[in-house]
Design a protein around this motif. Structure first.
Motif, PDB file in Angstrom:
ATOM      1  N   ALA A  92       0.800  -1.003  -0.020  1.00  0.00           N
ATOM      2  CA  ALA A  92      -0.018   0.057   0.128  1.00  0.00           C
ATOM      3  C   ALA A  92       1.181   1.108   0.086  1.00  0.00           C
ATOM      4  CB  ALA A  92      -0.724   0.158   1.470  1.00  0.00           C
ATOM      5  N   MET A  93       2.263   1.205   0.901  1.00  0.00           N
ATOM      6  CA  MET A  93       2.740   2.534   0.337  1.00  0.00           C
ATOM      7  C   MET A  93       4.177   2.354  -0.729  1.00  0.00           C
ATOM      8  SD  MET A  93       1.466   3.634   2.962  1.00  0.00           S
ATOM      9  CE  MET A  93       2.233   5.445   3.440  1.00  0.00           C
ATOM     10  N   GLY A  94       3.824   1.273  -1.349  1.00  0.00           N
ATOM     11  CA  GLY A  94       4.740   1.760  -2.876  1.00  0.00           C
ATOM     12  C   GLY A  94       5.828   0.903  -2.119  1.00  0.00           C
ATOM     13  N   GLY A  95       5.705  -0.855  -1.537  1.00  0.00           N
ATOM     14  CA  GLY A  95       6.875  -1.159  -1.609  1.00  0.00           C
ATOM     15  C   GLY A  95       6.408  -3.117  -2.452  1.00  0.00           C
ATOM     16  N   SER A  96       7.370  -3.681  -2.498  1.00  0.00           N
ATOM     17  CA  SER A  96       7.251  -4.654  -3.552  1.00  0.00           C
ATOM     18  C   SER A  96       7.676  -5.988  -2.975  1.00  0.00           C
ATOM     19  CB  SER A  96       8.227  -4.881  -4.407  1.00  0.00           C
ATOM     20  OG  SER A  96       9.857  -5.071  -3.906  1.00  0.00           O
ATOM     21  N   LEU A  97       6.695  -7.776  -2.739  1.00  0.00           N
ATOM     22  CA  LEU A  97       7.295  -8.364  -1.938  1.00  0.00           C
ATOM     23  C   LEU A  97       7.569  -9.847  -3.105  1.00  0.00           C
ATOM     24  CD1 LEU A  97       3.682  -8.530  -1.135  1.00  0.00           C
ATOM     25  CD2 LEU A  97       5.448  -8.069   0.338  1.00  0.00           C
ATOM     26  N   TYR A  98       8.277 -10.380  -2.238  1.00  0.00           N
ATOM     27  CA  TYR A  98       9.358 -11.413  -2.847  1.00  0.00           C
ATOM     28  C   TYR A  98       7.540 -12.733  -2.786  1.00  0.00           C
ATOM     29  CZ  TYR A  98      13.366 -10.194  -2.339  1.00  0.00           C
ATOM     30  OH  TYR A  98      14.725  -9.264  -2.615  1.00  0.00           O
ATOM     31  N   PRO A  99       8.144 -13.710  -3.821  1.00  0.00           N
ATOM     32  CA  PRO A  99       6.888 -14.593  -3.753  1.00  0.00           C
ATOM     33  C   PRO A  99       6.958 -15.442  -2.554  1.00  0.00           C
ATOM     34  CG  PRO A  99       7.866 -15.155  -5.594  1.00  0.00           C
ATOM     35  CD  PRO A  99       9.123 -13.606  -4.957  1.00  0.00           C
TER      36      PRO A  99
END
Length: 258
Positions: free
Chosen positions: A122-129
């Protein structure tokens, strides 16, 4: 004075593979009622049913729960793969908007597991699957078999920042937690401060820099036996205190501002 209301973000669930529901684990509502001393209210994760503005008016705080479905990678600019798992776009729409709304208003929220990931996205970050596929990382997933006690058992240490919000809540910079997640933070959003890590470097606790209210999230599941756990109990108490402060002051501040 009436207890504050905490909106618990629900998950889509099929009973007997055909009856659609919006559900939240009982341990979430128990933690809110018994430890935070607030009224738990399950939020249906469907943007057609209530707007974010309406939900924030009804609730004094938001608990972003865990869930089997993952945040869709299109929310952070990536293409979905098999490793990303299953999705719930309706929950994405509700939860991500609730995070942004809470940050803007100074309204309290606590993210847990998927909720931790939602806050970052929501704050513009990303994730590792899949964390366990990364070099040097441990398997943070829930064991596939065993009793609930075995699956939610305390498994690893989290070290939090000296003098940070989690240190102030826990009264310690090292705590023991459970671990039941497959995904994790790849790149933190611009205002996301990673304030706690597992020994393998996996981010496990965060707060939002400059947020005017309680804006914390953890990657583990503190709702498990929250009334008895020495880490979970102060976290849910602090969340309840923030909701009481919002109910007493935050709403009036918003009204005064027009």
């Amino acid at each position: 004075m009436a207890r504050p209301v905490i909106g618990i973000v629900g998950n889509f669930f099929l009973i007997n593979d055909r009856y659609a529901t919006h559900s939240a684990g009982r341990m979430n509502s128990d933690a809110i009622a018994e430890v935070s001393d607030c009224i738990p209210l399950i939020i249906p994760s469907d943007p057609r049913l209530a707007s974010v503005e309406e939900l924030l008016e009804v609730c004094d705080g938001i608990l972003l729960t865990g869930g089997r479905a993952n945040v869709h990678p299109e929310e952070y600019g990536e293409e979905p793969t098999e490793a990303h798992g299953t999705f719930d776009r309706e929950r994405d729409a509700v939860a991500l908007s609730l995070v942004r709304g809470c940050v803007a208003r100074g309204q309290p929220f606590l993210g847990v597991c998927r909720g931790f990931q939602e806050v970052n996205v929501a704050m513009g970050g990303s994730l590792y699957p899949e964390i366990r596929d990364l070099p040097g990382r441990m398997n943070h997933r829930m064991p596939p078999e065993g009793t609930l006690e075995e699956q939610f058992a305390i498994r690893h240490r989290v070290t939090v920042g000296e003098g940070g919000p989690f240190h102030r809540i826990f009264g310690a910079t090292e705590v023991m937690t459970n671990t039941l997640h497959g995904q994790g933070i790849k790149a933190p959003g611009p205002r996301v401060v990673i304030d706690g890590h597992a020994d393998d470097g996996t981010p496990e606790a965060l707060f939002i820099e400059g947020a005017p209210g309680f804006a914390l999230a953890v990657q583990w599941h503190p709702e498990w036996q929250a009334a008895m756990d020495p880490v979970s109990q102060p976290l849910f108490r602090a969340f309840g205190d923030a909701a009481r402060a919002w109910a007493g002051r935050g709403r009036e501040t918003l009204r005064a501002a027009g």
